[in-house]
Design a protein around this motif. Structure first.
Motif, short mmCIF file in Angstrom:
data_model
loop_
_atom_site.label_atom_id
_atom_site.label_comp_id
_atom_site.label_asym_id
_atom_site.label_seq_id
_atom_site.Cartn_x
_atom_site.Cartn_y
_atom_site.Cartn_z
N GLN B 111 30.63 33.29 38.60
CA GLN B 111 30.07 34.45 37.91
C GLN B 111 30.43 35.74 38.65
O GLN B 111 30.14 35.89 39.83
N HIS B 112 31.05 36.66 37.91
CA HIS B 112 31.38 37.96 38.48
C HIS B 112 30.11 38.80 38.62
O HIS B 112 29.31 38.87 37.69
N ILE B 113 29.93 39.43 39.78
CA ILE B 113 28.77 40.31 39.94
C ILE B 113 29.19 41.70 40.42
O ILE B 113 28.35 42.50 40.81
N GLY B 114 30.48 41.96 40.39
CA GLY B 114 30.95 43.26 40.90
C GLY B 114 31.03 44.32 39.83
O GLY B 114 30.31 44.28 38.82
#
Lengths: 356, 162
Positions: B111-114
């Protein structure tokens, strides 16, 4: 500015200074981005690849990254110009050797480069001298945000910024810090750094990035994963932990060497200087080894009459494409070795203290 | 000692939990520990390693063989052999199969969190916090800092029950 102006300078990022400059040569950040409505390059037609180049070129131009910025059409450049850009770390080997419409926009001081149609549609790179990731991130983040107002990048709710290779997906962020670690190499402790780096999910590579060997004690440390951490988190592990600890290791190893084996250090350093000052033909690989030793001598003040800036300049100026540009003609291997030795003798001769 | 989960492999991950003051011990093999997201694979392998190790049963091969992106024409088999995707849509078309490739290449992360375009808050902050805690937990276990790991697990459970 044009390509030919480059050979007489060495790029702002290679100037001397910056944090930890005794060990850290430069900091680099790159972001991988792709246009939303186009296939990645492996599936893009020739026509689409050209459209991508035009679209990104227009977007970049409209964003106005400084009046000295210049664009190099890599597809139309000869191999010497492409190699020159690789030697200056402004494009990757892959970009130089690629096919079809592609190019690079370079800022006047060479700290910002935007590669179009490398592995991804766009690779933004920011370079800084010494350890300076904060500054590099602030610039690249700004450039990316500005570009986002002009084009739509492929973005996925779960996977973040989409890239041709899943190893870059998410942030698309790669941090690389170039380090000079002669003392750790000399004391055979370099393996420890590699192991520690691996434990921290970092990759250690050679001078020119992926697929290149470390030559002359120069190493690039970079993150391997790009997903699941914010950009700030990726950067902060470099800033707070990784780089300071490697720097400390190297500095301590240097001090131990000086204390316990001063003659061995001086021997390496002065031999290197002797070779550089007297060789009549020399390969680029040997130059890197010798400059590495000499750099250690200058940083540790064993050699006082040579400035670090001269060494940095020699790193760039003695590479094959730079020499051929300077001489204005193609040189074969032997001719290059001779030209390289001539150039180094001349440059170091000018650095010598005068007799009066 | 055998793994408590699969009861086949040798247990190499030993976890001591403090749940409501009570000590719980768990012994798992590396594979089960990774599956349960207690540990992550130690070294993120290269994309080629991941693709080569992507062993598939005949039926799965048949199933994946059918996967083909209608936009760019890339098949999963073709991606497997060259390591590069054909277009953004592949990420949705190859969904499940690709997820597991990404998970392995990205050290367990999916999961991308940036940053996101326009920095719109796509991910809700609680989700972000949960992912952060999960990662810290994995790292704590890897570093054999079990005290911190137990604390992080408690915090995750608290979030879950909220």
């Amino acid at each position: 500015m044009t390509l030919d102006d480059l050979i007489n300078s060495c790029g702002e990022w290679l100037a001397v200074g910056g944090q930890f400059s005794d060990v850290v040569i430069s900091s680099r950040i790159r972001l991988a981005r792709n246009l939303k409505k186009y296939p990645f390059l492996s599936k893009a037609s020739t026509k689409q690849q050209t459209e991508i180049e035009h679209k990104l070129f227009d977007a970049i131009t409209s964003c106005n990254f400084g009046k000295n910025a210049f664009y190099v059409d890599i597809n139309k450049s000869d191999s010497l110009d492409r190699q020159l850009l690789v030697e200056r770390h402004l494009i990757s080997k892959q970009h130089a050797e690629g096919q079809g419409s592609r190019g690079v926009m370079i800022s006047g001081n060479e700290t910002l480069a935007l590669m179009i149609n490398e592995e991804d549609h766009l690779r933004i790179q920011v370079l800084r001298r010494g350890m300076n990731l904060d500054d590099a991130w602030s610039e690249i983040n700004q450039v990316d945000t500005i570009l986002e107002s002009a084009v739509d990048f492929a973005y996925h709710k779960q996977f973040g910024y989409l890239t041709a290779c899943p190893t870059n997906v998410g942030t698309g962020l790669r941090v690389s810090v170039m380090l000079h670690l002669p003392a750790l190499r000399f004391t055979n402790e370099i393996e420890k750094v590699f192991r520690a780096a691996k434990d921290m999910k970092l990759a250690v590579r050679g001078l020119y990035g992926e697929g290149t060997d470390a030559i002359g004690d120069f190493f690039q440390v970079s993150n391997q994963t790009t997903l699941g951490q914010t950009e700030e988190e990726i950067l902060s592990s470099f800033k707070a932990v990784v780089i300071p600890s490697i720097v400390k290791y190297e500095q301590e190893a240097r001090q131990v060497l000086i204390k316990e084996k001063p003659a061995a250090v001086d021997d390496k350093v002065w031999r290197a200087l002797g070779m550089l000052e007297n060789a009549r033909a020399i390969s680029s690989e040997e130059v890197l080894f010798l400059l590495s030793h000499l750099r250690m001598g200058v940083v540790l003040e064993r050699v006082k009459h040579i400035d670090l800036s001269v060494i940095n300049e020699l790193f760039i100026a003695t590479q094959s494409a730079h020499l051929q540009k300077r001489y204005g003609k193609k040189l074969d291997g032997e001719e290059r070795s001779i030209a390289r030795a001539d150039y180094i003798r001349d440059r170091l001769g000018r650095a010598k203290p005068s007799d009066n | 000692m055998r793994c408590q989960n699969c009861k086949k492999q040798t247990a190499t991950v030993h976890l001591t939990d403090l749940l409501k003051g009570e000590k719980h011990e768990r012994h798992l093999c590396e594979e089960c520990a990774v599956k349960e997201k207690i540990t992550a694979k130690t070294h993120p392998p290269s994309i080629n390693d991941v693709l080569n190790s992507f062993l598939m049963s005949q039926s799965v091969v048949k199933e994946l063989g059918k996967l083909k992106c209608p936009d760019c024409g890339m098949s999963f088999v073709e991606f497997r052999s060259q390591g590069l995707l054909g277009c953004p849509n592949d990420y949705d078309v190859f969904d499940q199969a690709l997820s597991s490739v990404i998970e392995r290449a990205q050290d367990g992360e999916t999961q991308h969190i940036g940053k996101s375009p326009g920095e719109s808050a796509d991910i809700d902050p609680i989700q972000r916090e949960r992912l952060k805690l999960q990662r810290e937990l994995r790292e704590a276990v890897k570093a054999e800092n079990y005290e911190l790991a137990a604390e992080l697990r408690d915090r995750l459970e608290e979030m879950h029950s909220e």
